[in-house]
Design an enzyme around this catalytic site. Structure first.
Site, short mmCIF file in Angstrom:
data_model
loop_
_atom_site.label_atom_id
_atom_site.label_comp_id
_atom_site.label_asym_id
_atom_site.label_seq_id
_atom_site.Cartn_x
_atom_site.Cartn_y
_atom_site.Cartn_z
N ASP A 119 0.86 -1.18 0.00
CA ASP A 119 0.00 0.00 0.00
C ASP A 119 0.89 1.23 0.00
OD1 ASP A 119 -2.33 1.75 0.30
OD2 ASP A 119 -3.36 -0.10 0.88
N HIS A 154 -2.50 3.05 -4.72
CA HIS A 154 -2.06 2.57 -3.41
C HIS A 154 -0.64 2.01 -3.51
CE1 HIS A 154 -5.60 3.12 -0.88
NE2 HIS A 154 -6.37 2.65 -1.84
N GLU A 157 -9.69 2.45 -5.68
CA GLU A 157 -9.50 3.87 -5.33
C GLU A 157 -8.44 4.60 -6.15
OE1 GLU A 157 -10.98 4.06 -0.78
OE2 GLU A 157 -8.96 3.24 -0.99
#
Ligand code: ACM
Ligand code: ZN
Length: 775
Positions: free
Chosen positions: A199, A274, A339
């Site tokens: 991440d 990420h 995302e």
């Protein structure tokens, strides 16, 4: 997941005539998850020093040793294991592979038969034996460790994917904790560990070809003193000393340990977003080539992502994935996909050239191209991809499975398109959410996912046909660690909710019974204690549901706990409830100000999860309030009387007592039944920068004698800057008095938008108000 696992998933469906008989005679078991079928017979089997564990098959050697090791701390000695084929022995527990496979129990089920002389645990596979051993352990670890009931148990899981996810990027978790977690997963009959290794805030697995991924990407500055979302995007003034990673040897050993416990480790290698940790090591893989470093905290929106226009990005990812496949035999590789903010792709000539050359519609199409290209590579190597539900955007890769997290819709859509899905909706499966009252819980990301809410989760959405439902592989609990810096904190968030999830994914839907689960959990808490798990007792918290009774001008307080038959004691004088305090039997009605304290007693001892709430029955209490602009339906406090219900909100905006106004002002008019004299008016407001909640610019207090024309009594400007971080409550109070009035009006000016430099800059700001107090 192993191929065989999936194959047997279909077997469960074929044999879906689940017979759940729990003929409880004089014996109550506390097995979690609840088995499919239990029948009790007369008598008991007594486990003692002479009881032998008989291993009837060479391939069960590990199982027998595992059982002996598991039972040693319960009994204080390690039972003997003997290899013996075919002959039955008295005073033994035999482990047996069935010669003729029993279709109903499938690949992970087992049959356990106990009589007064011996116990026989049989299964089609070592995995079934492993789960039968967990059941025997819980039979021992219920009432009397030496007494097992004579019984027949047939048991097998409802779903093939029974998962737990752990983010080790936001906070690194030591390797020995991973081993413990594998043991705890096996105890709960879970079989997929989704390891979130990549991440923004840390790259956690060694990749030999790209040593900077861990040399650079595994390390960041920690800023524990600041809220995660209030940390700067870049901190290049301090030493990046926080972090860690797992070497390839460590990973191989853990994967093997998990495999012995029937757990498939599914690695997650995030892409295209990420990945700031990877881009800190290899900034040339981004669109801009900028080196922003590894961020010390929250990143939003996530714009610094892999460039989809550069072929080097794909070469890099393929090389990484070759090493990943070598480490993880799992059929599935999780490729993230969530995302991604495509701002940089829009202005990148390489990304735009890719869109043009590949005839893609737009940047969503480019994300779809990205994922499909990776899917093709992994498919060529015999693996499958699974990704978060954003991989549906722009077109789903042909063989991809979808992990539905933003609710159930992504899962429903994917299943209707014929793809496999794993359900992990945030509402029920996110264990980073609060599990109790935020006022007494450690800081969490938000939400409200109690033990009971997890227990009541149903992984098959009603929108799916029976045929489509077969594509739901199962469900999974997700543990994101932004707010969990230590393993003890992770344990607190995971347990006992994992027990509820275990029952959701293992037990037949028809056997789900909250009251019985609550009872069985009493033993489970004891087991957690024995294992040294830092479990939460939040399920024993009491919440108060206040209801204004305008006729009596009183407040009726209902006390609610999730746990059935809990013993609630309370006081109204501010003292701590003891074993002699009044027992709660029915709602308590108060008609004057009071401080309520409540505790639950378990076996006569307070769980010390004390609820405290003050009620201020002031002059405007229970009066009707007119609002010029409506509140958000999501943050409506306690309803119509919320601003005058005698209850002020805590610093937690989602405690149920705040009314939220998005972009709008709060203009409230309160009308009194008769001419009234007042000496003060007070109103509160919340600021929580990270959650886009800001104090009003000013508050205006007005009064009216005739109920239609108002005159200004006072005006108070806010003296706290809009970019003040943290959580704070400001009380605005005027002590200007007024006589013979019929109404007051309180106006709070919402700043309207989030300030410059805020992650929501220019977007609507929230105004949160909980109580208008009049004296
Ligand atoms: C996620 O929670 N971003 C998958
Ligand atoms: Zn680009």
């Amino acid at each position: 997941m192993k191929n065989t696992l999936r194959l047997f998933f279909y077997c469960y469906l074929i044999t879906s005539f689940i017979t759940c008989k729990n003929h409880q005679q004089n014996f109550q078991t506390s097995i979690i998850p609840q088995p499919v079928e239990i029948r009790f017979n007369k008598g008991t089997f007594n486990f003692n020093q002479d009881t032998k564990l008989i291993c009837e098959d060479k391939s069960l050697d590990f199982s027998a040793q595992y059982a002996a090791a598991l039972w040693e701390p319960i009994h204080g000695y390690k039972p003997d294991v003997e290899q013996k084929i075919g002959s039955e022995s008295k005073n033994s527990i035999a482990f047996r592979l069935l010669e003729n496979p029993e279709m109903e129990i499938g690949n992970e089920g087992y049959i356990l038969e106990i009589n007064s002389e011996k116990a026989v645990l049989s299964a089609n596979t070592p995995a079934g034996i492993l789960y039968g051993i967990q059941t025997i352990t819980q039979l021992m670890d219920s009432e009397n460790i030496r007494v097992l009931p004579s019984c027949f148990i047939k048991d097998y899981p409802r779903f093939a994917w029974r998962g737990l996810h752990l983010d080790v990027s936001r906070h690194f978790m030591p390797l020995e904790f991973m081993y413990k977690l594998m043991d705890y997963m096996a105890m709960h009959k879970l079989n997929v560990f989704h390891w979130h290794l990549v991440d923004d805030q840390g790259w956690r697995l060694e990749i030999k070809k790209y040593p900077k991924l861990t040399g650079v990407g595994a390390w960041r500055v920690d800023m524990l003193h600041l809220h995660w979302n209030e940390r700067p995007l870049i901190n290049d003034t301090e030493n990046a000393s926080y972090g860690g990673f797992y070497t390839q040897d460590e990973i191989r050993a853990l994967v093997a340990y998990a495999d012995e416990r029937n757990i498939t480790v599914v690695p997650e290698i995030e892409m295209p977003a990420h990945v700031m940790s990877a881009l800190a090591a290899y900034p040339e893989l981004s669109c801009t080539g900028e080196n922003l470093g590894v961020p010390p905290g929250g990143v939003w929106p996530i714009t610094h992502i892999y460039c989809a226009g550069k072929d080097e990005t794909f070469t890099f990812l393929e090389n990484v994935l070759l090493e990943v496949m070598d480490l993880f035999p799992s059929e599935y590789i999780h490729i993230g996909g969530d995302e991604a903010d495509k701002t940089n792709w829009r202005s990148c000539t390489k990304c735009q050239a890719r869109i043009k050359n590949e005839n893609l519609a737009d940047e969503d199409g480019l994300q779809s191209y990205f994922i499909q290209r990776i899917e093709r590579f992994l498919n060529e190597h015999g693996r499958k991809i699974i990704g978060w539900d954003e991989i549906l955007e722009g077109g789903l890769a042909p063989n991809a499975s979808v992990m539905s997290w933003r609710g159930e819709q992504g899962g429903i859509e994917a299943a209707k398109m014929g793809h496999h899905v794993v359900m992990t909706p945030g509402s029920h499966c996110y264990f980073d959410h609060y599990q109790g009252d935020p006022a007494i819980e450690p800081l969490a990301i938000g939400g409200n996912t109690t033990l009971k809410k997890v227990y009541n989760y149903e992984p098959i959405p009603t929108e799916l046909t029976a045929e489509e439902a077969k594509l739901v592989l199962g469900a999974q609990a997700n543990v994101w660690t932004e707010y969990m810096p230590t393993k003890a904190h992770v344990e607190y968030m995971v347990f006992p909710r994992l027990a509820a999830m275990a029952e959701v994914v293992w037990s037949p839907k028809e056997t789900r019974n909250w009251a019985d689960f609550s009872r069985r959990m009493e033993h489970q808490y004891r087991r957690y204690k024995r294992l040294g798990i830092n479990y939460s007792q939040s399920a024993f918290q009491v919440s108060v549901k206040p209801e204004v009774n305008p006729t009596n001008r009183s407040l009726v307080l209902s006390l609610i706990t999730e746990v059935n038959d809990s013993k609630i004691r309370y006081t109204l004088d501010g003292s701590i409830p003891g074993s002699n305090s009044p027992m709660y039997k029915r709602p308590v009605e108060i008609n004057e100000s009071a401080t309520l304290k409540v505790a639950v007693f378990l076996n006569g001892i307070s769980t010390n999860q004390i609820l405290e709430r003050s009620f201020d029955l002031h002059k405007a209490f229970a009066t009707e309030v007119e609002l010029q602009y409506p509140t958000s339906t999501k943050y409506d406090g306690t309803g119509a009387y919320s601003l005058v219900d005698g209850i002020s909100g805590s610093k937690h905006f989602n405690d149920g007592f705040w009314k939220g106004f998005l972009g709008d002002d709060m203009i409230a008019t309160i009308r009194f039944q008769k001419l009234t004299d007042i000496s003060s008016i007070e109103v509160d407001a919340l600021q929580n920068y990270a959650s886009w909640i800001f104090l009003p610019e000013k508050v205006v207090f007005e009064v009216s004698e005739d109920g239609s024309s108002f005159r200004k009594l006072d005006e108070i400007a806010t003296d706290i800057p809009q970019d003040e971080k943290g959580k704070l409550i400001k009380h605005y109070k005027t002590t200007q008095s007024a006589e013979n009035i019929t109404a007051i009006r309180v106006s709070m000016k919402n700043p309207g938008t989030c300030p410059p430099g805020h992650s929501g800059e220019g977007q609507k700001s929230w105004l949160f108000v909980s109580e208008i107090i009049v004296r």
